[in-house]
Motif scaffolding. Structure first.
Motif, PDB file in Angstrom:
ATOM      1  N   LEU A 146      69.091   7.060  24.851  1.00  0.00           N
ATOM      2  CA  LEU A 146      68.231   7.067  23.667  1.00  0.00           C
ATOM      3  C   LEU A 146      66.762   7.083  24.075  1.00  0.00           C
ATOM      4  O   LEU A 146      65.944   7.772  23.479  1.00  0.00           O
ATOM      5  CB  LEU A 146      68.514   5.844  22.792  1.00  0.00           C
ATOM      6  CG  LEU A 146      69.845   5.846  22.063  1.00  0.00           C
ATOM      7  CD1 LEU A 146      70.056   4.527  21.355  1.00  0.00           C
ATOM      8  CD2 LEU A 146      69.884   6.983  21.062  1.00  0.00           C
ATOM      9  N   LEU A 147      66.432   6.298  25.118  1.00  0.00           N
ATOM     10  CA  LEU A 147      65.037   6.246  25.564  1.00  0.00           C
ATOM     11  C   LEU A 147      64.599   7.571  26.163  1.00  0.00           C
ATOM     12  O   LEU A 147      63.417   7.872  26.202  1.00  0.00           O
ATOM     13  CB  LEU A 147      64.857   5.140  26.602  1.00  0.00           C
ATOM     14  CG  LEU A 147      64.910   3.710  26.092  1.00  0.00           C
ATOM     15  CD1 LEU A 147      64.824   2.745  27.246  1.00  0.00           C
ATOM     16  CD2 LEU A 147      63.788   3.447  25.131  1.00  0.00           C
ATOM     17  N   ASP A 174      65.726  10.613  25.170  1.00  0.00           N
ATOM     18  CA  ASP A 174      66.061  11.700  24.243  1.00  0.00           C
ATOM     19  C   ASP A 174      67.336  12.424  24.639  1.00  0.00           C
ATOM     20  O   ASP A 174      67.433  13.643  24.533  1.00  0.00           O
ATOM     21  CB  ASP A 174      64.911  12.718  24.158  1.00  0.00           C
ATOM     22  CG  ASP A 174      63.642  12.075  23.646  1.00  0.00           C
ATOM     23  OD1 ASP A 174      63.758  10.982  23.089  1.00  0.00           O
ATOM     24  OD2 ASP A 174      62.570  12.666  23.809  1.00  0.00           O
ATOM     25  N   ARG A 175      68.322  11.683  25.144  1.00  0.00           N
ATOM     26  CA  ARG A 175      69.623  12.285  25.441  1.00  0.00           C
ATOM     27  C   ARG A 175      70.650  11.706  24.492  1.00  0.00           C
ATOM     28  O   ARG A 175      70.326  10.890  23.636  1.00  0.00           O
ATOM     29  CB  ARG A 175      70.035  11.985  26.886  1.00  0.00           C
ATOM     30  CG  ARG A 175      69.151  12.630  27.923  1.00  0.00           C
ATOM     31  CD  ARG A 175      69.684  12.400  29.313  1.00  0.00           C
ATOM     32  NE  ARG A 175      69.481  11.051  29.780  1.00  0.00           N
ATOM     33  CZ  ARG A 175      70.435  10.174  30.015  1.00  0.00           C
ATOM     34  NH1 ARG A 175      71.692  10.495  29.811  1.00  0.00           N
ATOM     35  NH2 ARG A 175      70.155   8.968  30.445  1.00  0.00           N
ATOM     36  N   LYS A 176      71.913  12.106  24.657  1.00  0.00           N
ATOM     37  CA  LYS A 176      72.965  11.582  23.792  1.00  0.00           C
ATOM     38  C   LYS A 176      73.736  10.434  24.441  1.00  0.00           C
ATOM     39  O   LYS A 176      74.273   9.591  23.751  1.00  0.00           O
ATOM     40  CB  LYS A 176      73.956  12.686  23.447  1.00  0.00           C
ATOM     41  CG  LYS A 176      73.345  13.790  22.642  1.00  0.00           C
ATOM     42  CD  LYS A 176      73.937  13.879  21.268  1.00  0.00           C
ATOM     43  CE  LYS A 176      73.378  15.083  20.562  1.00  0.00           C
ATOM     44  NZ  LYS A 176      73.181  14.914  19.155  1.00  0.00           N
ATOM     45  N   THR A 208      58.180   4.353  25.950  1.00  0.00           N
ATOM     46  CA  THR A 208      59.630   4.552  25.989  1.00  0.00           C
ATOM     47  C   THR A 208      60.251   4.167  24.651  1.00  0.00           C
ATOM     48  O   THR A 208      61.179   4.821  24.198  1.00  0.00           O
ATOM     49  CB  THR A 208      60.287   3.745  27.110  1.00  0.00           C
ATOM     50  OG1 THR A 208      59.680   2.468  27.178  1.00  0.00           O
ATOM     51  CG2 THR A 208      60.149   4.434  28.436  1.00  0.00           C
ATOM     52  N   ALA A 209      59.712   3.105  24.029  1.00  0.00           N
ATOM     53  CA  ALA A 209      60.287   2.685  22.747  1.00  0.00           C
ATOM     54  C   ALA A 209      60.085   3.762  21.694  1.00  0.00           C
ATOM     55  O   ALA A 209      60.953   3.971  20.842  1.00  0.00           O
ATOM     56  CB  ALA A 209      59.650   1.379  22.295  1.00  0.00           C
ATOM     57  N   HIS A 247      60.316   6.769  22.078  1.00  0.00           N
ATOM     58  CA  HIS A 247      61.336   7.809  22.261  1.00  0.00           C
ATOM     59  C   HIS A 247      62.677   7.418  21.660  1.00  0.00           C
ATOM     60  O   HIS A 247      63.549   8.267  21.500  1.00  0.00           O
ATOM     61  CB  HIS A 247      61.505   8.131  23.745  1.00  0.00           C
ATOM     62  CG  HIS A 247      60.457   9.074  24.239  1.00  0.00           C
ATOM     63  ND1 HIS A 247      60.657  10.421  24.315  1.00  0.00           N
ATOM     64  CD2 HIS A 247      59.190   8.849  24.624  1.00  0.00           C
ATOM     65  CE1 HIS A 247      59.556  11.002  24.747  1.00  0.00           C
ATOM     66  NE2 HIS A 247      58.653  10.068  24.952  1.00  0.00           N
ATOM     67  N   LEU A 248      62.848   6.118  21.348  1.00  0.00           N
ATOM     68  CA  LEU A 248      64.096   5.676  20.708  1.00  0.00           C
ATOM     69  C   LEU A 248      64.305   6.402  19.395  1.00  0.00           C
ATOM     70  O   LEU A 248      65.428   6.646  18.985  1.00  0.00           O
ATOM     71  CB  LEU A 248      64.014   4.177  20.426  1.00  0.00           C
ATOM     72  CG  LEU A 248      64.568   3.204  21.431  1.00  0.00           C
ATOM     73  CD1 LEU A 248      64.422   1.811  20.902  1.00  0.00           C
ATOM     74  CD2 LEU A 248      66.025   3.495  21.686  1.00  0.00           C
ATOM     75  N   LYS A 261      63.115   9.384  18.518  1.00  0.00           N
ATOM     76  CA  LYS A 261      63.009  10.837  18.533  1.00  0.00           C
ATOM     77  C   LYS A 261      64.395  11.453  18.558  1.00  0.00           C
ATOM     78  O   LYS A 261      65.336  10.854  19.079  1.00  0.00           O
ATOM     79  CB  LYS A 261      62.213  11.287  19.765  1.00  0.00           C
ATOM     80  CG  LYS A 261      60.731  11.064  19.549  1.00  0.00           C
ATOM     81  CD  LYS A 261      59.913  11.639  20.669  1.00  0.00           C
ATOM     82  CE  LYS A 261      58.454  11.308  20.432  1.00  0.00           C
ATOM     83  NZ  LYS A 261      57.685  11.267  21.638  1.00  0.00           N
ATOM     84  N   LYS A 262      64.480  12.650  18.014  1.00  0.00           N
ATOM     85  CA  LYS A 262      65.775  13.311  17.954  1.00  0.00           C
ATOM     86  C   LYS A 262      66.089  13.900  19.326  1.00  0.00           C
ATOM     87  O   LYS A 262      65.210  14.459  19.973  1.00  0.00           O
ATOM     88  CB  LYS A 262      65.711  14.427  16.918  1.00  0.00           C
ATOM     89  CG  LYS A 262      67.018  14.601  16.156  1.00  0.00           C
ATOM     90  CD  LYS A 262      66.877  15.717  15.144  1.00  0.00           C
ATOM     91  CE  LYS A 262      68.161  16.474  15.008  1.00  0.00           C
ATOM     92  NZ  LYS A 262      68.393  17.453  16.062  1.00  0.00           N
ATOM     93  N   SER A 263      67.346  13.779  19.731  1.00  0.00           N
ATOM     94  CA  SER A 263      67.700  14.355  21.018  1.00  0.00           C
ATOM     95  C   SER A 263      67.925  15.854  20.843  1.00  0.00           C
ATOM     96  O   SER A 263      68.539  16.291  19.873  1.00  0.00           O
ATOM     97  CB  SER A 263      68.949  13.662  21.555  1.00  0.00           C
ATOM     98  OG  SER A 263      69.949  14.591  21.778  1.00  0.00           O
ATOM     99  N   PRO A 264      67.407  16.664  21.746  1.00  0.00           N
ATOM    100  CA  PRO A 264      67.547  18.113  21.601  1.00  0.00           C
ATOM    101  C   PRO A 264      68.899  18.636  22.069  1.00  0.00           C
ATOM    102  O   PRO A 264      69.124  19.833  22.066  1.00  0.00           O
ATOM    103  CB  PRO A 264      66.423  18.651  22.483  1.00  0.00           C
ATOM    104  CG  PRO A 264      66.239  17.618  23.516  1.00  0.00           C
ATOM    105  CD  PRO A 264      66.623  16.303  22.923  1.00  0.00           C
ATOM    106  N   THR A 265      69.792  17.718  22.472  1.00  0.00           N
ATOM    107  CA  THR A 265      71.073  18.141  23.027  1.00  0.00           C
ATOM    108  C   THR A 265      71.931  18.867  21.998  1.00  0.00           C
ATOM    109  O   THR A 265      71.976  18.470  20.841  1.00  0.00           O
ATOM    110  CB  THR A 265      71.834  16.914  23.542  1.00  0.00           C
ATOM    111  OG1 THR A 265      70.950  16.125  24.298  1.00  0.00           O
ATOM    112  CG2 THR A 265      73.019  17.313  24.370  1.00  0.00           C
TER     113      THR A 265
END
Lengths: 352, 202
Positions: A36-37, A39-41, B33-34, B36-37, B39-43
């Motif tokens: 999560l930190l 930006d992964r799954k 870093t927090a 980024h919690l 933010k949407k993951s681009p995966t």
């Protein structure tokens, strides 16, 4: 007496299972939180949200080939991880998870045992835990393992001093008791200890990071320099025991911090809340709600541990020693002096 | 001479107290870093989700059959000539009596192979084909364990009767008009007065 014995047996198994479960799911949460930190799954293949991942990891650990190097001392090689895992469970014994409750006329505590030198016991057991690491590293008969073990032990020993001194300051504020439960109960009526000991908490927190060998103090296993550190030669479940022990240590030290400084099972306006929903003193529900609150606080601390790990880079070794000996120890002595002066002249709890 | 405007003056000034205790810097880093919690993951979860691709995407080839189910390819070799990667090979054979339902014309491709590792998916084979037989589709080429498995024969290339593939997106009037251009090689070799896609008598 039988009620007491059966209750303790159940509680023993329960706390053992909870520690194991929390440690297993801490690995899952570590990976998920890191993802999560970044930006992964994170793990999401085994079961919903990847929740069966710890089971798969554990299964893998059991199935791997068990390698014992020819040149190692076999007895010590096996003793190392066993001792480490065993001692990490031992620290969890003292944590009071909730208030006492009455069942069938017996007063029962949601704690395995309460000893009047509880904090000393915790400090003692955590300092023996270094034996597991150093025995494992030594018995591997490998340069990297030995270096990792030496690093781990010198780090744990140096940070233990600052930790001990910050606990002395805490004990003075809490009225001179070393019992874990009594320290929690003093926070029931008044403020949580963090209000009296902010600096002490900071020192304790940094030392706890170092004691559990977590980033940014994970020099014992920094793979860029030492391959795998003290567990370079370990494989299969013996490696798993080391990792498990680390996560249990993290769980227990989070619980200790949440208890000593943030009131554990107490929370603001707890009495009013229990009164409002109509629970009487000694009800088992109060203990359960308290345990839930305590677990949530512990979970927050575990997450902060992970948050730090995925933010900060690793210390250099001389920086680590400088921080321990030349910053934290003087700082904790200063904290102790301030605490004593405040207790004497402002709160007046110590009579000269 | 100044090459970039990113030059910085370096100084050896003492650290301030805030810098020395590092805590503000650590908190700043942790705030980053927090953040980024949330933010949407681009995966993209690949097998379940796929990226949106253009309707005229050039993926795995198909050898079309006509409306009656006969193979359109006459093994003329135009595609193999046009292929810049030399990925296409074929062997022709003569149609026998009773095979009229299988092959549209007297000559057909007995073997037709495309090496998917050589193919660059440029679409020139499709452009060169006078029989509207080969098309690139929006399907992705599968992964394989052996190199040899990437040489796709007719078993994989020819369209199945049960699952016809719609290539009408690639057969716009402009494309059909383009194929009639006298400059194109196949129009010189074959009779350009004939309608394309209608089949040609020898």
């Amino acid at each position: 007496m039988t009620v007491f014995l059966i209750y303790k047996a159940i509680l023993c198994v329960l706390i053992f299972a909870v520690s194991l479960g929390v440690a297993a799911y801490a690995t899952w949460w570590e990976r998920k939180f890191a993802a999560l930190l970044q930006d992964r799954k994170g793990p999401n293949r085994a079961g919903p949200l990847g929740l069966f991942q710890p089971l798969a990891d554990g299964g893998k650990m059991f199935m791997k080939e068990e390698i014992i190097p020819n040149v190692s001392n076999k007895f010590l090689f096996i003793l190392g991880p066993s001792l480490f895992l065993f001692l990490s469970f031992l620290t969890g014994v003292l944590i009071p998870w909730g208030k006492d409750f009455t069942y069938d006329g017996h007063a029962l505590a949601l704690q395995l045992t309460d000893i009047n030198v509880g904090l000393l016991y915790i400090l003692g057991v955590t300092s023996i835990a270094v034996y597991g690491i150093i025995i494992g590293g030594w018995a591997s008969n490998n340069k990297y393992s030995l270096l990792g073990a030496v690093r781990a032990s010198s780090q744990m020993i140096s940070y233990e001093i600052a930790m001990g001194i910050s606990i002395i300051a805490l004990v003075i504020t809490a009225g001179g008791t070393l019992s874990f439960r009594e320290i929690l109960d003093t926070q029931d009526a008044g403020l949580a200890n963090i209000c009296y000991q902010p600096l002490g908490f900071l020192i304790f927190f940094i030392c706890a990071l170092a004691e559990t060998n977590r980033a940014p103090f994970d020099l014992a296993e920094c793979e860029t320099e030492l391959v795998g550190g003290y567990h370079t030669e370990y494989s299969a479940f013996k490696l798993g025991a080391f990792m498990f022990g680390e996560y249990i240590n993290m769980f227990v030290s989070s619980a200790i911090m949440a208890g000593l400084y943030f009131g554990g099972y107490n929370f603001p306006f707890a009495k009013e809340f229990y009164h409002m929903i109509g629970l009487e003193d000694g009800s088992a529900w109060i203990s359960l709600i308290g345990a839930g609150v305590y677990l949530i606080k512990t979970f927050i601390f575990i997450s902060v541990f992970m948050w730090i790990r995925w933010t900060l880079p690793r210390f250099r070794y001389d920086q680590l020693m400088n921080l321990g000996w030349r910053v934290l120890i003087p700082l904790s002595l200063l904290n102790l002096a301030i605490t004593v002066l405040v207790e004497i002249f402002i709160r007046g709890t110590i009579q000269l | 001479m100044q090459l970039t405007n990113r030059r910085k003056e370096v100084s050896h000034k003492e650290q301030s107290i805030a810098e020395k205790i590092y805590l503000p810097a650590i908190l700043k880093g942790m705030a980053i870093t927090a953040s980024h919690l949330f933010k949407k993951s681009p995966t993209i979860n690949y097998p379940e989700e796929t990226r949106p691709i253009a309707p005229v995407y050039r993926g795995q080839h198909v050898l079309k059959r006509d409306d009656n189910g006969a193979e359109r390819c006459t093994a003329c070799g135009m595609c193999a000539v046009a292929c810049p990667a030399e990925a296409i090979t074929m062997e022709s054979a003569e149609r026998k009596k009773g095979e009229e339902a299988l092959y549209r014309e007297e000559k057909y491709a007995a073997v037709y192979e495309i090496n998917m590792l050589r193919c660059i998916f440029c679409g020139l084979c499709e452009e060169a084909c006078p029989k509207e037989a080969i098309f690139l589709t929006d399907r992705l080429v599968d992964t394989e364990f052996e190199r040899g498995d990437f040489i796709y024969g007719k078993d994989k290339l020819v369209e199945k009767m049960t699952e016809r593939i719609d290539v009408s997106k690639r057969q716009t009037p402009e494309v059909l008009e383009f194929k009639k251009k006298p400059g194109l090689k196949h129009n010189e070799l074959f009779d350009s007065s004939k309608q394309l896609g209608k089949g040609k008598k020898h």
